[in-house]
Design an enzyme around this catalytic site. Sequence first.
Site: not given
Length: 446
Positions: A269, A342
């Site tokens: 992230h 993702d």
Amino acid sequence: MVRCIRTTGLAVIVTMAAGCAGSGAASQASGGPSAGRANEAAPAVRETAAARPEATSAGSARSSSPVEDVLAGMSVEEKVGQLFMPVLYGSSATASSGENQARFGAATPAKVIAKYRPGGVILFPWADNVKNVRQLVALTNGMQKASPEIPLLVGADQENGQISRLAPLVTELPAAKVIGSTGDPSLARRAAEVTGTELRALGVNLDFAPVADVNVNPRNPVIGPRAYGSDPKKVAPMVAAAVRGFHDAGVAATAKHFPGHGDTNVDSHTGLPVIKHSRSQWSKLDAPPFAAAIEADVDAIMSAHVVMPKLDPSGDPATLSKPILTGLLREKLGFQGVVSTDALNMAGVREKYGDGEVAVRAVLAGADLLLMPPDYPKAHGAVLAAVRSGRISGERLDESVRRLLKLKAARGLLAKAPVADPAEAERVLRSAAHRKVASLITSRAR
């Protein structure tokens, strides 16, 4: 469907759970999974590699199927739209949001859907999507109503444990690590059926679970308890059982994060992890749970924003790597379903390229579903331009749209969108039977 796997050069030691996923018929008004299910069959170890793609002649098997009929009637713009799954802001399909207006040029979720015709949407509490049961049912029904031609995939990140986007509406189930510690794949299946039953009651038809990563790095900041464990021989049957549990409930399952996110100390992230596993290490450590998910007929596999230089020396993350998504996942492991990225707003995939180019490269690498692009108009426009220029061929576009439509057809979503019943949802969610399954798992954890 059992897939025939043939050796073509990459030997992968895979722990397979016996049996195969059913067709995904939903549990009808059961309030939960069956009270007693025999333990999953003990896994058998065997070598696998690529499945040879099923031979189909250009006109025969495809010409009269519902999927091909829908595909034939779609414009290029509609096909490109199917590749995207954004976050839409608001608690109802008709509620205006400044975020929607700024990001999409349309104020309400319904207007965004009408404008871009995405293949699906993903729900988050921080987008004001999740307040209470009746509100969420009305939202999912309203968004489906806004997409009358092709029903939406409505997705959620409902892994349970620390990743529980629909808490506190749904039954609180233990994390995968706790389930894995029981050593009983039948409990993974029952947990997934509980979650799937509750998601379906809310109008959610795709879960971004189970996690198929093997968490071998104790310093892993992003996977940890989200994985079933650190032994691929134990993780693989848990993953396969969870896939079957979601199918028992009539919900699509997604194994993640391919080719494996378990051995990293960087969170994708916020950065770009590099995993230095050799191909042999990958085949023995990371691949088995994904191969087991494929054997269980998993609907989708999510890519990881990780670099594996021994699998692809380009330095690109797996999400943008054709050698990984097409070479390994499609050709070696024989996966024929939907490849999802993702979230494309994560730092791990945005380091080298702009947000439009990332979306194009993901499709060229082999992705079918583009999840949460940070600049939706830019990503959509870039993919559409790449198709019109021939950089993404019409055949390549059709491959992805066909897979997405097949997923919808397999889960009963293509002909007509299901309409969730708020009263039924209130009866099913957090029912005594579902809470009993959660307690059983906790009592058997080690």
